[in-house]
Design a protein around this motif. Structure first.
Motif, PDB file in Angstrom:
ATOM      1  N   ARG A  95      29.239  41.666  54.463  1.00  6.08           N
ATOM      2  CA  ARG A  95      28.871  41.598  53.844  1.00  6.08           C
ATOM      3  C   ARG A  95      29.060  40.774  52.531  1.00  6.08           C
ATOM      4  O   ARG A  95      28.184  40.518  51.677  1.00  6.08           O
ATOM      5  N   GLU A 115      46.630  49.423  41.550  1.00  4.65           N
ATOM      6  CA  GLU A 115      46.016  47.961  42.893  1.00  4.65           C
ATOM      7  C   GLU A 115      47.399  47.119  42.523  1.00  4.65           C
ATOM      8  O   GLU A 115      47.280  46.720  43.838  1.00  4.65           O
ATOM      9  N   TYR A 170      43.550  33.674  42.696  1.00  6.68           N
ATOM     10  CA  TYR A 170      43.629  35.184  41.797  1.00  6.68           C
ATOM     11  C   TYR A 170      43.258  35.674  42.367  1.00  6.68           C
ATOM     12  O   TYR A 170      43.025  37.057  42.208  1.00  6.68           O
ATOM     13  N   ARG A 228      30.609  48.699  40.005  1.00  7.01           N
ATOM     14  CA  ARG A 228      30.847  47.761  39.402  1.00  7.01           C
ATOM     15  C   ARG A 228      30.682  46.967  41.108  1.00  7.01           C
ATOM     16  O   ARG A 228      29.357  46.214  41.224  1.00  7.01           O
ATOM     17  N   ASN A 283      44.829  39.560  44.227  1.00  3.51           N
ATOM     18  CA  ASN A 283      45.719  39.551  44.012  1.00  3.51           C
ATOM     19  C   ASN A 283      46.707  40.910  45.104  1.00  3.51           C
ATOM     20  O   ASN A 283      46.601  40.222  46.126  1.00  3.51           O
ATOM     21  N   ASP A 304      44.071  36.887  34.982  1.00  2.00           N
ATOM     22  CA  ASP A 304      42.930  36.430  33.862  1.00  2.00           C
ATOM     23  C   ASP A 304      43.083  37.612  32.682  1.00  2.00           C
ATOM     24  O   ASP A 304      42.863  37.759  32.036  1.00  2.00           O
ATOM     25  N   TYR A 308      49.522  46.501  48.892  1.00  2.04           N
ATOM     26  CA  TYR A 308      48.472  45.312  48.903  1.00  2.04           C
ATOM     27  C   TYR A 308      49.073  44.275  49.236  1.00  2.04           C
ATOM     28  O   TYR A 308      48.611  43.007  49.609  1.00  2.04           O
ATOM     29  N   TYR A 337      37.980  47.680  49.885  1.00  2.36           N
ATOM     30  CA  TYR A 337      37.889  49.046  48.377  1.00  2.36           C
ATOM     31  C   TYR A 337      38.542  49.787  49.785  1.00  2.36           C
ATOM     32  O   TYR A 337      39.571  50.516  48.505  1.00  2.36           O
ATOM     33  N   ILE A 366      40.412  37.164  48.112  1.00  2.00           N
ATOM     34  CA  ILE A 366      39.935  37.446  48.862  1.00  2.00           C
ATOM     35  C   ILE A 366      40.566  39.766  48.240  1.00  2.00           C
ATOM     36  O   ILE A 366      41.850  39.367  47.425  1.00  2.00           O
ATOM     37  N   ARG A 367      40.387  40.450  49.627  1.00  3.37           N
ATOM     38  CA  ARG A 367      40.795  41.716  48.782  1.00  3.37           C
ATOM     39  C   ARG A 367      41.106  42.164  50.578  1.00  3.37           C
ATOM     40  O   ARG A 367      40.212  42.424  51.468  1.00  3.37           O
ATOM     41  N   SER A 372      33.146  38.820  47.442  1.00  2.68           N
ATOM     42  CA  SER A 372      33.720  39.437  46.753  1.00  2.68           C
ATOM     43  C   SER A 372      32.551  39.519  45.445  1.00  2.68           C
ATOM     44  O   SER A 372      31.134  39.764  45.424  1.00  2.68           O
ATOM     45  N   THR A 373      33.244  41.537  44.755  1.00  3.83           N
ATOM     46  CA  THR A 373      32.129  41.297  43.197  1.00  3.83           C
ATOM     47  C   THR A 373      31.846  40.689  42.171  1.00  3.83           C
ATOM     48  O   THR A 373      30.962  40.828  41.241  1.00  3.83           O
ATOM     49  N   ASP A 406      34.296  33.808  54.052  1.00  8.88           N
ATOM     50  CA  ASP A 406      34.465  35.230  54.069  1.00  8.88           C
ATOM     51  C   ASP A 406      34.645  35.972  55.493  1.00  8.88           C
ATOM     52  O   ASP A 406      34.117  35.176  56.458  1.00  8.88           O
TER      53      ASP A 406
HETATM   54  P1  NAD Z   1      35.861  42.669  46.681  1.00  7.70           P
HETATM   55  O1  NAD Z   1      36.098  42.983  48.477  1.00  7.70           O
HETATM   56  O2  NAD Z   1      34.344  43.108  46.272  1.00  7.70           O
HETATM   57  O3  NAD Z   1      35.767  41.246  47.883  1.00  7.70           O
HETATM   58  C1  NAD Z   1      36.744  40.630  48.471  1.00  7.70           C
HETATM   59  C2  NAD Z   1      36.412  39.531  49.456  1.00  7.70           C
HETATM   60  O4  NAD Z   1      37.362  39.403  50.865  1.00  7.70           O
HETATM   61  C3  NAD Z   1      35.679  40.579  50.489  1.00  7.70           C
HETATM   62  O5  NAD Z   1      34.218  40.309  50.879  1.00  7.70           O
HETATM   63  C4  NAD Z   1      36.619  40.856  51.947  1.00  7.70           C
HETATM   64  O6  NAD Z   1      35.149  40.679  53.340  1.00  7.70           O
HETATM   65  C5  NAD Z   1      37.081  39.314  52.081  1.00  7.70           C
HETATM   66  N1  NAD Z   1      38.384  39.345  52.647  1.00  7.70           N
HETATM   67  C6  NAD Z   1      39.496  39.904  52.593  1.00  7.70           C
HETATM   68  N2  NAD Z   1      40.605  39.556  53.723  1.00  7.70           N
HETATM   69  C7  NAD Z   1      39.386  38.307  54.107  1.00  7.70           C
HETATM   70  C8  NAD Z   1      40.005  37.106  54.377  1.00  7.70           C
HETATM   71  N3  NAD Z   1      41.426  37.428  55.130  1.00  7.70           N
HETATM   72  N4  NAD Z   1      39.841  35.945  54.543  1.00  7.70           N
HETATM   73  C9  NAD Z   1      38.778  35.597  54.474  1.00  7.70           C
HETATM   74  N5  NAD Z   1      38.154  37.032  53.048  1.00  7.70           N
HETATM   75  C10 NAD Z   1      38.364  37.965  53.036  1.00  7.70           C
HETATM   76  O7  NAD Z   1      37.279  42.934  45.704  1.00  7.70           O
HETATM   77  P2  NAD Z   1      37.180  42.281  44.706  1.00  7.70           P
HETATM   78  O8  NAD Z   1      37.001  43.856  43.894  1.00  7.70           O
HETATM   79  O9  NAD Z   1      35.912  41.354  44.052  1.00  7.70           O
HETATM   80  O10 NAD Z   1      38.296  41.371  43.816  1.00  7.70           O
HETATM   81  C11 NAD Z   1      38.432  40.636  44.443  1.00  7.70           C
HETATM   82  C12 NAD Z   1      40.082  39.394  44.866  1.00  7.70           C
HETATM   83  O11 NAD Z   1      40.466  38.983  42.847  1.00  7.70           O
HETATM   84  C13 NAD Z   1      41.062  41.203  44.835  1.00  7.70           C
HETATM   85  O12 NAD Z   1      42.268  40.144  45.490  1.00  7.70           O
HETATM   86  C14 NAD Z   1      41.147  41.037  43.133  1.00  7.70           C
HETATM   87  O13 NAD Z   1      42.805  41.722  43.282  1.00  7.70           O
HETATM   88  C15 NAD Z   1      40.903  39.944  42.991  1.00  7.70           C
HETATM   89  N6  NAD Z   1      41.219  39.834  41.165  1.00  7.70           N
HETATM   90  C16 NAD Z   1      42.023  39.108  40.652  1.00  7.70           C
HETATM   91  C17 NAD Z   1      41.726  38.896  39.310  1.00  7.70           C
HETATM   92  C18 NAD Z   1      43.707  38.037  38.270  1.00  7.70           C
HETATM   93  O14 NAD Z   1      42.784  38.257  37.327  1.00  7.70           O
HETATM   94  N7  NAD Z   1      44.238  37.714  39.926  1.00  7.70           N
HETATM   95  C19 NAD Z   1      40.642  39.346  38.446  1.00  7.70           C
HETATM   96  C20 NAD Z   1      40.012  40.320  40.033  1.00  7.70           C
HETATM   97  C21 NAD Z   1      40.106  40.122  40.679  1.00  7.70           C
END
Ligand code: NAD
Ligand code: G6P
Ligand code: MN
Length: 443
Positions: A46, A111, A147, A294, A149, A172, A120, A92, A87-88, A15-16, A41
């Motif tokens: 990635r 989203e 967290y 980002r 989504n 958050d 989603y 993207y 996770i996402r 994740s980013t 992951d």
């Molecule tokens: P991103 O795509 O950069 O990272 C997500 C990672 O999850 C990727 O590396 C992907 O390969 C991995 N992934 C996907 N399915 C998977 C699985 N089944 N098992 C293991 N890994 C898996 O996304 P991002 O923009 O960095 O965001 C990450 C998540 O955090 C998103 O769901 C985003 O909505 C969430 N987020 C939530 C909040 C909140 O307030 N709840 C705040 C910030 C981010």
């Protein structure tokens, strides 16, 4: 579970947000000592970019912390105390479709809200449950802080499918908005506020905000909201992209609909969907902004660190915004009894609202988990909106469980962002094709 130090797995290691969270964990080691960090992951490539850069940083700054990364669940989830899930599912590439398909039909693409959020949700439920099951299999005493989504749909799914699991769903946005409100009042951050709030995730209202001495801050905050929304008080926040600034400004009009409460920014999607559509570019949505901003920044820096073999000179900083995750883990581990806004089963916390709803309210967190703070009865306007939206979320989860096309069509139809059952069906049919590798097969 009080221990000398803790082992933490970050699921969604690619994740980013991972570098910021890792640096935050290391930075907060006095508060919450971490001796082992594992990234997990299902996209090895990635994750490797982020992980190799983190490994260099940790070797240079905290060599005593054990760090590893893996795609093997047994390795990732054995012997750990906390899973931070971010996770996402579909990454993207699929977020892009969530945002752009509804716009083709004149419906907003977002989203976590409207048809995109539902799409989603149907991808996320399985992914989050899979990680929860791995955690319970390999580390049955661990806690999962989720967290990922769309948190509203994920939380409703785990309430129904894993009611006894040690998972806490958190967002958050209320924290970020309370930081802004604290700034409006000349205070430091959300920790300086006493508050009352009710709603669903990305769908709620503050009815009380006081300082810790008991002084009412609502008049000051209302004055600011009426003039500028959340804009002009966001210094120090990470949300600097143009679209977030627009959202902070639009909160002025969201506030105007009920000036007795302070709204969550996401309500703009339900109260002003026509405005949102009119101000969207169907060819360039938030995903594009995130990928150009980002994602490019985070992965660019990681590649540069790997190429140079050092993380020195990059000015890397912990993501202070994610400190709530460390605080929440510490509250569970060390019984701090701090207050957090959590996404939890209602069961009477909002008196005049469905007890089986998954709601967002303040809770006190300690080593036994969370205790909900009752928010009393809610006004007709909010109750009406929440009943409609909670039904959307419940129907989406039912559709996933029952593999039901009908329930999913009803979910989209009921969303306040969609004008008719006919439009809902058109969007659903296109989303269904786009999501064929991720959704359960619908009948
Ligand atoms: P991103 O795509 O950069 O990272 C997500 C990672 O999850 C990727 O590396 C992907 O390969 C991995 N992934 C996907 N399915 C998977 C699985 N089944 N098992 C293991 N890994 C898996 O996304 P991002 O923009 O960095 O965001 C990450 C998540 O955090 C998103 O769901 C985003 O909505 C969430 N987020 C939530 C909040 C909140 O307030 N709840 C705040 C910030 C981010
Ligand atoms: C807020 C919300 C999150 C959302 C995030 C970033 O923090 O609470 O749920 O994931 O914004 O969204 P972005 O569009 O920047 O990926
Ligand atoms: Mn959120």
């Amino acid at each position: 579970m009080s221990k000398e130090s803790y082992a933490v797995t970050i699921a969604g290691g690619g994740s980013t947000y991972t570098p910021g969270v890792v640096l935050m964990l290391l930075n907060d080691s006095e508060k919450f000592p971490v001796s082992r960090i594992v990234l997990y992951d299902n996209d090895a490539e990635r994750q490797a970019t982020i992980a190799k850069a983190c490994a260099i940083y940790i070797q240079e700054t905290h060599p005593e912390v054990s760090f590893s990364y893996t795609t093997d669940p047994a390795v990732a989830f054995t012997g750990i105390d906390f899973v931070l899930a971010q996770i996402r599912v579909g990454k993207y590439a699929m977020r892009d479709k969530d945002e752009k398909i509804p716009l083709k039909y004149g419906v907003l693409g977002q989203e976590t809200c409207g048809p995109g959020g539902i799409a989603y949700g149907l991808r996320s439920i399985g992914g989050v449950i899979e990680i929860l099951d791995y955690m319970e299999k390999y580390s049955p005493n661990a806690w999962m802080l989720n967290y990922s989504n769309p948190a509203a749909i994920v939380a409703e799914a785990t309430r129904r499918l894993r009611p006894n699991s040690k998972i806490i769903n958190i967002c958050d946005m209320p924290i970020a908005l309370m930081d802004i409100m604290a700034t409006m009042c000349g205070l430091h951050d959300y920790r300086d506020l006493d508050y009352g709030y009710y709603g669903l995730n990305h769908f709620g209202w503050w009815w009380k905000i006081k300082d810790l001495q008991g002084n009412d801050l609502m008049p000051q905050i209302k004055e600011h909201m009426a003039k500028n929304g959340y804009a002009d008080a966001t210094a120090g926040l990470e949300f600097v992209d143009a679209s977030w600034n627009a959202t902070f400004q639009k909160a002025k009009d969201v506030y105007a609909v009920d000036p007795s409460t302070i709204p969550n920014t996401y309500l703009k999607y339900y109260l002003y969907p026509d405005y949102v559509v009119a101000h969207s570019d169907p060819k360039h949505t938030r995903t594009d902004e995130v990928r150009e901003g980002r994602e490019k920044r985070v992965f660019g820096t990681a590649r540069e660190i790997i190429a140079r073999g050092t993380a020195k000179g990059f000015g890397l900083k912990p993501d202070e915004h994610s400190e709530y995750i460390v605080d929440l883990a510490r509250a569970l581990a060390e019984n701090t009894k701090e207050r957090f806004m959590l996404i939890v089963p209602n069961h009477g916390a909002i008196e005049n609202f469905d007890p089986t709803a998954t709601v967002e309210i303040p809770c006190i967190v300690g080593s036994d988990g969370y205790e909900k703070l009752c928010q009393g009865t809610i006004p007709q306007f909010q109750k009406g909106m929440m009943e409609q939206q909670v039904s959307v979320e419940k129907l989406a989860v039912s559709a996933w469980i029952d593999h039901s096309y009908q329930e999913l069509w009803q979910a989209l139809t009921l969303s306040k962002t969609v004008p008719s059952a006919a439009v809902a069906k058109q969007i659903l049919d296109e989303l269904r094709v786009a999501n064929k590798d991720f959704w359960p097969e619908l009948h």
